[in-house]
Design a protein around this motif. Structure first.
Motif, PDB file in Angstrom:
ATOM      1  N   ALA A 169       0.835  -1.206   0.000  1.00  0.00           N
ATOM      2  CA  ALA A 169       0.000   0.000   0.000  1.00  0.00           C
ATOM      3  C   ALA A 169       0.867   1.252   0.000  1.00  0.00           C
ATOM      4  O   ALA A 169       0.508   2.270  -0.618  1.00  0.00           O
ATOM      5  CB  ALA A 169      -0.937  -0.013   1.210  1.00  0.00           C
ATOM      6  N   ARG A 170       1.995   1.200   0.689  1.00  0.00           N
ATOM      7  CA  ARG A 170       2.906   2.349   0.720  1.00  0.00           C
ATOM      8  C   ARG A 170       3.357   2.735  -0.683  1.00  0.00           C
ATOM      9  O   ARG A 170       3.634   3.901  -0.963  1.00  0.00           O
ATOM     10  CB  ARG A 170       4.132   2.027   1.567  1.00  0.00           C
ATOM     11  N   GLN A 171       3.456   1.763  -1.564  1.00  0.00           N
ATOM     12  CA  GLN A 171       3.994   2.021  -2.893  1.00  0.00           C
ATOM     13  C   GLN A 171       3.089   2.906  -3.744  1.00  0.00           C
ATOM     14  O   GLN A 171       3.503   3.384  -4.803  1.00  0.00           O
ATOM     15  CB  GLN A 171       4.262   0.692  -3.598  1.00  0.00           C
ATOM     16  N   SER A 172       1.868   3.157  -3.264  1.00  0.00           N
ATOM     17  CA  SER A 172       0.947   4.014  -4.025  1.00  0.00           C
ATOM     18  C   SER A 172       1.484   5.433  -4.175  1.00  0.00           C
ATOM     19  O   SER A 172       1.061   6.166  -5.082  1.00  0.00           O
ATOM     20  CB  SER A 172      -0.429   4.045  -3.353  1.00  0.00           C
ATOM     21  N   VAL A 173       2.418   5.853  -3.301  1.00  0.00           N
ATOM     22  CA  VAL A 173       2.962   7.215  -3.425  1.00  0.00           C
ATOM     23  C   VAL A 173       3.702   7.403  -4.742  1.00  0.00           C
ATOM     24  O   VAL A 173       3.844   8.524  -5.232  1.00  0.00           O
ATOM     25  CB  VAL A 173       3.894   7.568  -2.241  1.00  0.00           C
ATOM     26  N   LEU A 174       4.188   6.304  -5.326  1.00  0.00           N
ATOM     27  CA  LEU A 174       4.902   6.404  -6.601  1.00  0.00           C
ATOM     28  C   LEU A 174       3.938   6.563  -7.782  1.00  0.00           C
ATOM     29  O   LEU A 174       4.365   6.879  -8.897  1.00  0.00           O
ATOM     30  CB  LEU A 174       5.780   5.172  -6.820  1.00  0.00           C
ATOM     31  N   ARG A 175       2.651   6.329  -7.510  1.00  0.00           N
ATOM     32  CA  ARG A 175       1.640   6.453  -8.566  1.00  0.00           C
ATOM     33  C   ARG A 175       0.697   7.615  -8.311  1.00  0.00           C
ATOM     34  O   ARG A 175      -0.285   7.797  -9.029  1.00  0.00           O
ATOM     35  CB  ARG A 175       0.838   5.147  -8.678  1.00  0.00           C
ATOM     36  N   ALA A 176       0.963   8.378  -7.263  1.00  0.00           N
ATOM     37  CA  ALA A 176       0.091   9.505  -6.920  1.00  0.00           C
ATOM     38  C   ALA A 176       0.256  10.626  -7.944  1.00  0.00           C
ATOM     39  O   ALA A 176       1.114  10.580  -8.824  1.00  0.00           O
ATOM     40  CB  ALA A 176       0.431  10.006  -5.519  1.00  0.00           C
ATOM     41  N   ASP A 177      -0.576  11.646  -7.811  1.00  0.00           N
ATOM     42  CA  ASP A 177      -0.484  12.811  -8.704  1.00  0.00           C
ATOM     43  C   ASP A 177      -0.367  14.069  -7.853  1.00  0.00           C
ATOM     44  O   ASP A 177      -1.354  14.537  -7.281  1.00  0.00           O
ATOM     45  CB  ASP A 177      -1.729  12.881  -9.577  1.00  0.00           C
ATOM     46  N   PRO A 178       0.830  14.639  -7.737  1.00  0.00           N
ATOM     47  CA  PRO A 178       2.083  14.179  -8.354  1.00  0.00           C
ATOM     48  C   PRO A 178       2.700  13.040  -7.556  1.00  0.00           C
ATOM     49  O   PRO A 178       2.438  12.908  -6.348  1.00  0.00           O
ATOM     50  CB  PRO A 178       2.970  15.432  -8.288  1.00  0.00           C
ATOM     51  N   PRO A 179       3.523  12.219  -8.208  1.00  0.00           N
ATOM     52  CA  PRO A 179       4.132  11.088  -7.498  1.00  0.00           C
ATOM     53  C   PRO A 179       5.306  11.525  -6.632  1.00  0.00           C
ATOM     54  O   PRO A 179       5.891  12.595  -6.842  1.00  0.00           O
ATOM     55  CB  PRO A 179       4.619  10.194  -8.646  1.00  0.00           C
ATOM     56  N   LEU A 180       5.618  10.719  -5.642  1.00  0.00           N
ATOM     57  CA  LEU A 180       6.842  10.920  -4.874  1.00  0.00           C
ATOM     58  C   LEU A 180       8.037  10.722  -5.799  1.00  0.00           C
ATOM     59  O   LEU A 180       8.074   9.764  -6.577  1.00  0.00           O
ATOM     60  CB  LEU A 180       6.910   9.900  -3.734  1.00  0.00           C
ATOM     61  N   LYS A 181       8.999  11.614  -5.725  1.00  0.00           N
ATOM     62  CA  LYS A 181      10.232  11.450  -6.490  1.00  0.00           C
ATOM     63  C   LYS A 181      11.237  10.693  -5.625  1.00  0.00           C
ATOM     64  O   LYS A 181      11.614  11.177  -4.552  1.00  0.00           O
ATOM     65  CB  LYS A 181      10.793  12.813  -6.905  1.00  0.00           C
ATOM     66  N   LEU A 182      11.630   9.520  -6.074  1.00  0.00           N
ATOM     67  CA  LEU A 182      12.504   8.647  -5.297  1.00  0.00           C
ATOM     68  C   LEU A 182      13.880   8.548  -5.925  1.00  0.00           C
ATOM     69  O   LEU A 182      14.014   8.171  -7.099  1.00  0.00           O
ATOM     70  CB  LEU A 182      11.892   7.252  -5.188  1.00  0.00           C
ATOM     71  N   GLN A 216       9.883   9.114 -12.264  1.00  0.00           N
ATOM     72  CA  GLN A 216       9.952   9.581 -10.880  1.00  0.00           C
ATOM     73  C   GLN A 216      10.938   8.784 -10.027  1.00  0.00           C
ATOM     74  O   GLN A 216      11.093   9.059  -8.831  1.00  0.00           O
ATOM     75  CB  GLN A 216       8.567   9.542 -10.214  1.00  0.00           C
ATOM     76  N   VAL A 217      11.603   7.803 -10.624  1.00  0.00           N
ATOM     77  CA  VAL A 217      12.549   6.970  -9.879  1.00  0.00           C
ATOM     78  C   VAL A 217      13.943   7.091 -10.475  1.00  0.00           C
ATOM     79  O   VAL A 217      14.133   6.912 -11.684  1.00  0.00           O
ATOM     80  CB  VAL A 217      12.121   5.481  -9.882  1.00  0.00           C
ATOM     81  N   CYS A 218      14.912   7.425  -9.629  1.00  0.00           N
ATOM     82  CA  CYS A 218      16.323   7.423 -10.023  1.00  0.00           C
ATOM     83  C   CYS A 218      17.021   6.384  -9.167  1.00  0.00           C
ATOM     84  O   CYS A 218      17.140   6.545  -7.949  1.00  0.00           O
ATOM     85  CB  CYS A 218      16.942   8.803  -9.810  1.00  0.00           C
ATOM     86  N   LEU A 219      17.447   5.300  -9.801  1.00  0.00           N
ATOM     87  CA  LEU A 219      18.038   4.183  -9.073  1.00  0.00           C
ATOM     88  C   LEU A 219      19.488   4.011  -9.506  1.00  0.00           C
ATOM     89  O   LEU A 219      19.788   3.922 -10.702  1.00  0.00           O
ATOM     90  CB  LEU A 219      17.246   2.910  -9.374  1.00  0.00           C
ATOM     91  N   GLN A 220      20.383   4.001  -8.522  1.00  0.00           N
ATOM     92  CA  GLN A 220      21.806   3.810  -8.802  1.00  0.00           C
ATOM     93  C   GLN A 220      22.376   2.706  -7.913  1.00  0.00           C
ATOM     94  O   GLN A 220      21.916   2.502  -6.787  1.00  0.00           O
ATOM     95  CB  GLN A 220      22.573   5.107  -8.554  1.00  0.00           C
ATOM     96  N   VAL A 221      23.378   2.039  -8.449  1.00  0.00           N
ATOM     97  CA  VAL A 221      24.026   0.947  -7.725  1.00  0.00           C
ATOM     98  C   VAL A 221      25.433   1.368  -7.346  1.00  0.00           C
ATOM     99  O   VAL A 221      26.183   1.919  -8.170  1.00  0.00           O
ATOM    100  CB  VAL A 221      24.076  -0.336  -8.588  1.00  0.00           C
ATOM    101  N   LEU A 222      25.782   1.127  -6.096  1.00  0.00           N
ATOM    102  CA  LEU A 222      27.124   1.398  -5.600  1.00  0.00           C
ATOM    103  C   LEU A 222      27.911   0.094  -5.684  1.00  0.00           C
ATOM    104  O   LEU A 222      27.698  -0.820  -4.891  1.00  0.00           O
ATOM    105  CB  LEU A 222      27.050   1.892  -4.160  1.00  0.00           C
TER     106      LEU A 222
END
Length: 298
Positions: A169-182, A216-222
């Motif tokens: 359910a928490r993941q809905s913030v990524l689909r909100a308007d506007p979405p959470l920028k992660l 809205q998602v920026c994912l990087q690997v260290l």
């Protein structure tokens, strides 16, 4: 230790005091216009008292044109979670317009987890560094179930299922308007740790590969090749909020508690640390290619 509601009550109070100052009113004048005693306005502005959405609306109506529509909406939303337990926060705090879905899980979720969810739900953006597991916002159901079982061994399956439902359910913030920028930086160990077994991990890696395509998602690997880095001191999350930068907060998770850091010096230090860790991580496209490669090999 600062908990979510305490942090937000104080910062919400600071914002209300700033709006009152801009409106040219004293606390006594504002109180009389609303029909309160001056001490109530003082308690709200210093964070000693919770404040309900209807109280926020009354104050903002008095402050008039100095309050933008966006500020009004944000402050009303924040007041529900900022009320929390404490002076002036009755049993009905958070009900009605300010009530959010996580309140239905009061009997299951500890207060600190509900605080975290409320911060996440109200934030404009989140920056996170993870060393051992995929961030909750990016977990698949089976991966979330495996993490929950590992972290809370012996928990009855119905409770495990309920906690997984909360995670999803928490993941809905990524689909909100506007979405959470992660913006998330994951240590390479996160991708290689076989949580739930090969099948679960393969599905999780494929999901990560898909979410890297979301704007809205920026994912990087260290990568392991970086060696030592600032993130080794532990994972953290930085929440930022629209219009009101002073509400930004750093959350540090420990085994039995969470620590909320809100001082300007702490925010600057962790923001600088995040930028440094990002700089050592693979660029987003290279990170996506690595994740896809690991998914194909899983």
């Amino acid at each position: 230790m600062q908990h979510g509601p305490a942090v937000r009550r104080r910062k919400l109070g600071e914002e209300l005091r700033a709006l009152r100052d801009r409106s040219g009113l004293t606390s006594g004048e504002a109180a009389r216009m609303v029909g309160w005693h001056q001490s109530k306005v003082s308690r709200i502005e210093t964070g000693r008292s919770g404040v309900k959405p209807e109280d926020i609306r009354s104050l903002l109506d008095v402050y008039g044109e100095v309050v933008s529509a966006q500020q009004r909406a944000l402050l009303e939303a924040l007041s529900a979670s900022a009320a929390g337990p404490g002076p002036g926060a009755g049993a009905g705090a958070g009900a009605g317009r300010g009530r959010e879905w996580w309140h239905d899980y009061r009997g299951l979720l500890p207060q600190e987890y509900r605080d975290f969810i409320s911060l996440e739900a109200g934030a404009r953006s989140a920056r996170t560094v993870e060393l051992s597991v995929v961030p909750g916002l990016l977990q698949t159901p089976d991966y979330a179930r495996a993490v929950t079982r590992a972290a809370l061994g012996g928990l009855p399956e119905p409770k495990v299922d309920a906690l997984v439902d909360v995670r999803l359910a928490r993941q809905s913030v990524l689909r909100a308007d506007p979405p959470l920028k992660l913006s998330a930086v994951l240590d390479e160990a996160v991708l290689r740790r076989q949580i739930g077994g090969p099948g679960v991990m393969a599905e999780q890696l494929r999901h990560l590969s898909e979410v890297t395509e979301l704007p809205q998602v920026c994912l990087q690997v260290l990568p392991f090749s970086v060696g030592g880095h600032l993130g080794l001191t532990g994972p953290f999350v930085i929440f930022s909020f629209p219009d009101i930068a002073d509400l930004d907060v750093v959350v540090l998770d420990h085994l039995t508690s969470s620590l909320y850091l809100e001082r300007k010096e702490d925010l600057e230090a962790y923001s600088a640390a995040f930028r440094a860790i990002q700089a050592h991580a693979l660029p987003p496209r290279d990170s996506s290619d690595l994740i896809s490669s690991l998914a194909d090999d899983a």
